[in-house]
Design an enzyme around this catalytic site. Structure first.
Site, PDB file in Angstrom:
ATOM      1  N   CYS A   2       0.832  -1.200   0.000  1.00 48.42           N
ATOM      2  CA  CYS A   2       0.000   0.000   0.000  1.00 48.42           C
ATOM      3  C   CYS A   2       0.870   1.255   0.000  1.00 48.42           C
ATOM      4  O   CYS A   2       1.983   1.252   0.503  1.00 48.42           O
ATOM      5  CB  CYS A   2      -0.911   0.013   1.223  1.00 48.42           C
ATOM      6  SG  CYS A   2      -1.943  -1.452   1.380  1.00 48.42           S
ATOM      7  N   ARG A  27       3.806   0.524  -7.418  1.00 50.92           N
ATOM      8  CA  ARG A  27       3.886  -0.516  -6.403  1.00 50.92           C
ATOM      9  C   ARG A  27       2.769  -1.545  -6.539  1.00 50.92           C
ATOM     10  O   ARG A  27       2.844  -2.630  -5.970  1.00 50.92           O
ATOM     11  CB  ARG A  27       3.817   0.121  -5.008  1.00 50.92           C
ATOM     12  CG  ARG A  27       4.978   1.054  -4.713  1.00 50.92           C
ATOM     13  CD  ARG A  27       4.632   2.028  -3.605  1.00 50.92           C
ATOM     14  NE  ARG A  27       4.516   1.380  -2.314  1.00 50.92           N
ATOM     15  CZ  ARG A  27       5.495   1.322  -1.416  1.00 50.92           C
ATOM     16  NH1 ARG A  27       6.664   1.856  -1.689  1.00 50.92           N
ATOM     17  NH2 ARG A  27       5.310   0.744  -0.255  1.00 50.92           N
ATOM     18  N   TRP A 103      -3.549  -2.144  -1.585  1.00 49.20           N
ATOM     19  CA  TRP A 103      -3.423  -3.500  -2.120  1.00 49.20           C
ATOM     20  C   TRP A 103      -4.106  -4.415  -1.111  1.00 49.20           C
ATOM     21  O   TRP A 103      -3.677  -4.524   0.019  1.00 49.20           O
ATOM     22  CB  TRP A 103      -1.950  -3.867  -2.287  1.00 49.20           C
ATOM     23  CG  TRP A 103      -1.695  -5.153  -2.985  1.00 49.20           C
ATOM     24  CD1 TRP A 103      -1.635  -5.373  -4.331  1.00 49.20           C
ATOM     25  CD2 TRP A 103      -1.408  -6.430  -2.369  1.00 49.20           C
ATOM     26  NE1 TRP A 103      -1.339  -6.689  -4.591  1.00 49.20           N
ATOM     27  CE2 TRP A 103      -1.201  -7.362  -3.405  1.00 49.20           C
ATOM     28  CE3 TRP A 103      -1.326  -6.861  -1.047  1.00 49.20           C
ATOM     29  CZ2 TRP A 103      -0.907  -8.692  -3.162  1.00 49.20           C
ATOM     30  CZ3 TRP A 103      -1.033  -8.194  -0.809  1.00 49.20           C
ATOM     31  CH2 TRP A 103      -0.823  -9.094  -1.855  1.00 49.20           C
ATOM     32  N   ASN A 129      -0.455   1.119   6.144  1.00 49.24           N
ATOM     33  CA  ASN A 129       0.259   0.091   5.396  1.00 49.24           C
ATOM     34  C   ASN A 129       0.750  -0.931   6.400  1.00 49.24           C
ATOM     35  O   ASN A 129       1.352  -0.579   7.411  1.00 49.24           O
ATOM     36  CB  ASN A 129       1.454   0.689   4.634  1.00 49.24           C
ATOM     37  CG  ASN A 129       2.192  -0.370   3.829  1.00 49.24           C
ATOM     38  OD1 ASN A 129       1.641  -1.415   3.494  1.00 49.24           O
ATOM     39  ND2 ASN A 129       3.449  -0.096   3.499  1.00 49.24           N
ATOM     40  N   GLY A 130       0.474  -2.203   6.152  1.00 49.12           N
ATOM     41  CA  GLY A 130       0.893  -3.258   7.063  1.00 49.12           C
ATOM     42  C   GLY A 130      -0.240  -4.218   7.355  1.00 49.12           C
ATOM     43  O   GLY A 130      -1.275  -4.216   6.685  1.00 49.12           O
ATOM     44  N   GLU A 527      13.399 -18.756 -12.474  1.00 50.84           N
ATOM     45  CA  GLU A 527      13.002 -17.379 -12.739  1.00 50.84           C
ATOM     46  C   GLU A 527      12.115 -17.287 -13.979  1.00 50.84           C
ATOM     47  O   GLU A 527      11.153 -16.507 -14.002  1.00 50.84           O
ATOM     48  CB  GLU A 527      14.253 -16.499 -12.906  1.00 50.84           C
ATOM     49  CG  GLU A 527      13.987 -15.037 -13.188  1.00 50.84           C
ATOM     50  CD  GLU A 527      13.294 -14.300 -12.058  1.00 50.84           C
ATOM     51  OE1 GLU A 527      12.900 -13.143 -12.270  1.00 50.84           O
ATOM     52  OE2 GLU A 527      13.144 -14.869 -10.960  1.00 50.84           O
ATOM     53  N   LYS A 531       8.405 -15.692 -13.875  1.00 55.70           N
ATOM     54  CA  LYS A 531       7.967 -14.582 -14.725  1.00 55.70           C
ATOM     55  C   LYS A 531       6.684 -14.947 -15.465  1.00 55.70           C
ATOM     56  O   LYS A 531       5.764 -14.137 -15.570  1.00 55.70           O
ATOM     57  CB  LYS A 531       9.061 -14.216 -15.746  1.00 55.70           C
ATOM     58  CG  LYS A 531      10.311 -13.616 -15.163  1.00 55.70           C
ATOM     59  CD  LYS A 531      10.139 -12.191 -14.715  1.00 55.70           C
ATOM     60  CE  LYS A 531       9.703 -12.070 -13.291  1.00 55.70           C
ATOM     61  NZ  LYS A 531      10.654 -12.230 -12.246  1.00 55.70           N
ATOM     62  N   GLU A 534       3.613 -15.105 -13.130  1.00 48.34           N
ATOM     63  CA  GLU A 534       3.288 -13.784 -12.581  1.00 48.34           C
ATOM     64  C   GLU A 534       2.398 -12.974 -13.515  1.00 48.34           C
ATOM     65  O   GLU A 534       1.454 -12.325 -13.065  1.00 48.34           O
ATOM     66  CB  GLU A 534       4.575 -12.986 -12.325  1.00 48.34           C
ATOM     67  CG  GLU A 534       5.287 -13.320 -11.026  1.00 48.34           C
ATOM     68  CD  GLU A 534       6.503 -12.462 -10.819  1.00 48.34           C
ATOM     69  OE1 GLU A 534       6.729 -12.022  -9.679  1.00 48.34           O
ATOM     70  OE2 GLU A 534       7.244 -12.199 -11.791  1.00 48.34           O
ATOM     71  N   HIS A 550      12.698 -37.884 -11.223  1.00 45.02           N
ATOM     72  CA  HIS A 550      12.307 -37.998  -9.821  1.00 45.02           C
ATOM     73  C   HIS A 550      10.911 -37.429  -9.568  1.00 45.02           C
ATOM     74  O   HIS A 550      10.636 -36.919  -8.482  1.00 45.02           O
ATOM     75  CB  HIS A 550      13.345 -37.310  -8.929  1.00 45.02           C
ATOM     76  CG  HIS A 550      14.703 -37.928  -9.024  1.00 45.02           C
ATOM     77  ND1 HIS A 550      15.064 -39.053  -8.320  1.00 45.02           N
ATOM     78  CD2 HIS A 550      15.777 -37.589  -9.783  1.00 45.02           C
ATOM     79  CE1 HIS A 550      16.311 -39.372  -8.614  1.00 45.02           C
ATOM     80  NE2 HIS A 550      16.775 -38.498  -9.504  1.00 45.02           N
ATOM     81  N   LYS A 652       4.491  -4.466  -5.986  1.00 47.84           N
ATOM     82  CA  LYS A 652       5.915  -4.309  -6.286  1.00 47.84           C
ATOM     83  C   LYS A 652       6.788  -4.469  -5.044  1.00 47.84           C
ATOM     84  O   LYS A 652       7.820  -5.104  -5.079  1.00 47.84           O
ATOM     85  CB  LYS A 652       6.158  -2.930  -6.915  1.00 47.84           C
ATOM     86  CG  LYS A 652       7.592  -2.703  -7.383  1.00 47.84           C
ATOM     87  CD  LYS A 652       7.958  -3.656  -8.498  1.00 47.84           C
ATOM     88  CE  LYS A 652       9.347  -3.409  -9.030  1.00 47.84           C
ATOM     89  NZ  LYS A 652       9.755  -4.465  -9.976  1.00 47.84           N
TER      90      LYS A 652
END
Length: 657
Positions: A2, A27, A103, A129-130, A527, A531, A534, A550, A652
């Protein structure tokens, strides 16, 4: 996560607050709101879901007209913003407002749950925020005492608690805040206004970042509060970084700081050189694509002053005054005195740490472990003064990573921070910092910051190897010589987008995609999968090719694409064997290789699609192999019509658990 902004001063507050919130949009958020004291000293609140423009569109005309906002000191104002078409206020009456982009954590993203929140008497409003971890218990207690809740949020219990305490403690609002904070558990940054104290703005921090910008000269007595310095620096370069459990009271008479016991704390004002955030796509369709294409210059910038020549040692801090005064050697002495290294990060930063593990163990011959910060902080790890903990965080505010840093420091470990934000909490609390110099990354999906993080890992590993004399000097020289070529090789990789666009159309409708690689490129497979999921919301997994037998091989069939990363070197033949195993199970095989497999018919038949990328030293190859995977994820998401820069449910900067 936030974004918080608050203002008190002589200017029309809403234009400044909304304009500053724009600098926090990168963000990620799902709703926005503002609160201010109107001409009758009543709380006025506007909220909306979606983008900040939706909030601007519902502000009254007299508040929303386009008049530029002047800065708190003599700097050019950032372009755009909303402004106020009202009569000039009386000079002795401060104007006050708070704003927020949310958020969602507790409760759906709707107008009721959006911030700011107010108490039942509409006397107190705040933004937060939190996460308040004991909100359920507090909510139940307050409901039993007659308070009526209207939202699903944890934040509302804070403002209701403040109002409850204020009913019996009306003379000193600082005491009210202190008593409320003693009952809160969790992480929070708060900006608060109280209609009974219309000339004061309050700010509180506990395990979530909050910064105060201080006006000077003609604007002395004006303050702006924000959760990120980028929302402040277009107005003033004089900042106060609040510490945990500090309470700030801001008024035209100045700033007063108190600790949780009510004792005065001396404010420490720092002058910073952070420039205003420039949010410009520069002609690209999305910030993510722009930031992918910025990577050659990011590498050049990060190498500048650090990699001088292949026959000269790495200067971790460049040629600045600190380096000349011995900071390089002091930090190298710290790094090379350790017997064990722990790399801690989350998400993309965790994957960058895995690349660092391969490098440091190869070049420095020191054991390296890589841990997820969210898991590490809840263990009882074995740490001592012979352990180096490397915390990796793009924002420098990642809550889990910061908590892991503090726990490690308490146990006596040495702390090195690798971050893109030198002004961040993690950077300020570490023993040493290696900035990655990636510049502002707007897209939620990390691309150039990942490349910059692993590049700093290369510089760190080579510098440690040179100091400890743990690797062959001529091979280190060769690696440094090859590092000079990396920007041009990335540019070459970026010039071949047509095959990736074709792959995106061919495989963009897949439900699942598997990424495989081996050796130092195994983290690149992780990665690449991260990506893709996401921004496209396709289920993707990254595996070592050696792990296929495996378990994952059971999933392979004609409907599952397998993206394989192959580079010349120690494990190339092993990877080919793994790819042939997958092909034998009818998987759709895509090869991204630094070896031109098309010239080897016996190998080429293993793959349905092949793409050749520039070749470099095997140890340096992640700097190249990650680029086509970033582009592939981007083109698939674009093909599917997704919100590339602000994917659903993601933020973000993850400043809460």
């Amino acid at each position: 996560m936030c974004g918080i902004v608050g203002y008190i001063g002589k200017k029309s507050p809403l234009p400044l607050v909304v304009q500053s919130l724009r600098h926090l949009e990168y963000r990620g958020y799902d709703s926005a709101g503002v609160a201010f004291l109107d001409a009758n000293n009543e709380l006025s609140i506007f909220k909306s879901t979606g983008k900040l423009i939706n909030l601007e569109n519902i502000l009254p005309v007299e508040i929303g007209a386009s008049i530029p906002v002047q800065p708190l000191q003599t700097k050019p104002a950032a372009s755009g913003g909303v402004a106020v078409a009202e009569k000039p206020p009386e000079q002795d009456i401060p104007k006050i407002a708070i704003g927020h982009i949310r958020w969602a954590t507790h409760g759906a993203p709707n107008e009721t749950n959006a911030h700011p929140h107010v108490g039942g008497k509409r006397e107190i409003a705040l933004v937060h925020n939190g996460i308040i971890e004991n909100y359920f218990e507090l909510r139940k207690q307050l409901q039993e005492q007659g308070h009526v809740f209207v939202s699903e949020t944890d934040t509302e219990c804070v403002v209701q608690l403040l109002e409850h305490i204020a009913a019996s403690e009306q003379d000193n609002f600082i005491t009210v805040i202190r008593e409320a904070l003693k009952r809160l558990q969790g992480a929070y940054a708060l900006s608060i206004i109280n209609k009974n104290e219309p000339d004061k703005l309050y700010a509180v921090r506990h395990q979530a970042p909050l910064i105060i910008g201080v006006g000077t000269g003609e604007t002395e007595g004006e303050f702006i509060v924000a959760s990120d310095a980028v929302a402040i620096v277009q107005h003033t370069d004089r900042l106060i970084y609040l510490k945990d459990n500090e309470i700030a009271e801001l008024s035209p008479q100045g700033i007063k700081l108190f600790n949780l016991e009510g004792e005065p704390v001396k404010p420490i004002i720092e002058q910073v050189s952070i420039g205003p955030l420039q949010i410009d796509k520069k002609g690209y369709k999305h910030f993510m694509l722009k930031e992918i294409y910025e990577q050659p210059d990011v590498v050049r910038n990060s190498l500048s002053g650090r990699l001088i020549a292949s026959n000269e040692p790495i200067r971790l801090f460049g040629r600045d005054e600190d380096a000349l005064s011995g900071k390089n050697q002091e930090t190298l002495d710290l790094l090379t005195s350790v017997r064990r290294i722990l790399v801690i990060g989350c998400g993309t930063s965790f994957n960058a740490g895995l690349v660092g593990k391969y490098l440091i163990e190869e070049l420095v011959q020191v054991p390296v472990e890589v841990e997820s910060a969210g898991e590490f902080r809840y263990r009882n790890p074995v740490l001592d003064d012979q352990t180096l903990v490397i915390t990796v965080s793009q924002s420098g505010e990642t809550a889990d990573t910061l908590a892991a840093l503090r726990m490690s420091a308490e146990k006596g470990a040495k702390i090195l921070a690798i971050t893109n934000r030198e002004d961040s909490t993690i950077a300020r609390e570490a023993d040493a910092i290696l900035p990655v110099r990636a510049g502002v990354e707007v897209s939620v999906c990390a691309t150039k910051s990942f490349t910059a993080q692993i590049l700093v890992m290369y510089l760190l590993a080579i510098a440690m190897a040179e100091s400890k004399k743990s690797y062959h000097p001529e091979q280190l020289e060769h690696l440094k010589s090859e590092l000079f070529k990396i920007p041009a090789l990335i540019e070459a990789a970026l010039s071949k987008t047509e095959p990736l666009q074709a792959l995106a159309k061919k495989y963009g409708d897949a439900r699942d995609i598997l990424f495989i690689a081996r050796g130092i490129n195994f983290p690149v497979a992780l990665e690449g999968a991260l990506k893709l999921k996401e921004i496209s919301y396709i289920h993707a997994e990254g595996y070592s090719g050696s792990e296929l037998k495996h378990g994952p091989i059971a999933m392979l069939d004609k409907n599952l694409p397998v993206i394989s990363v192959l580079v010349a070197g120690q494990v190339f033949e092993k990877m080919i064997s793994n790819c042939q195993e997958a092909k034998a199970r009818d998987a759709q095989m895509v090869g991204i290789s630094s070896v031109d497999i098309t010239q080897k018919p016996e190998l080429a038949k293993t793959f349905d699609d092949l793409m050749t990328i520039p070749e470099t030293h095997e140890l340096l190859s992640p700097l190249i192999t990650t680029v086509p995977l970033q582009l592939l994820a981007y083109y698939i998401a674009e093909h599917l019509g997704k919100d590339v820069d602000q994917p659903r449910n993601l933020a973000k900067s993850v400043t809460v658990e």
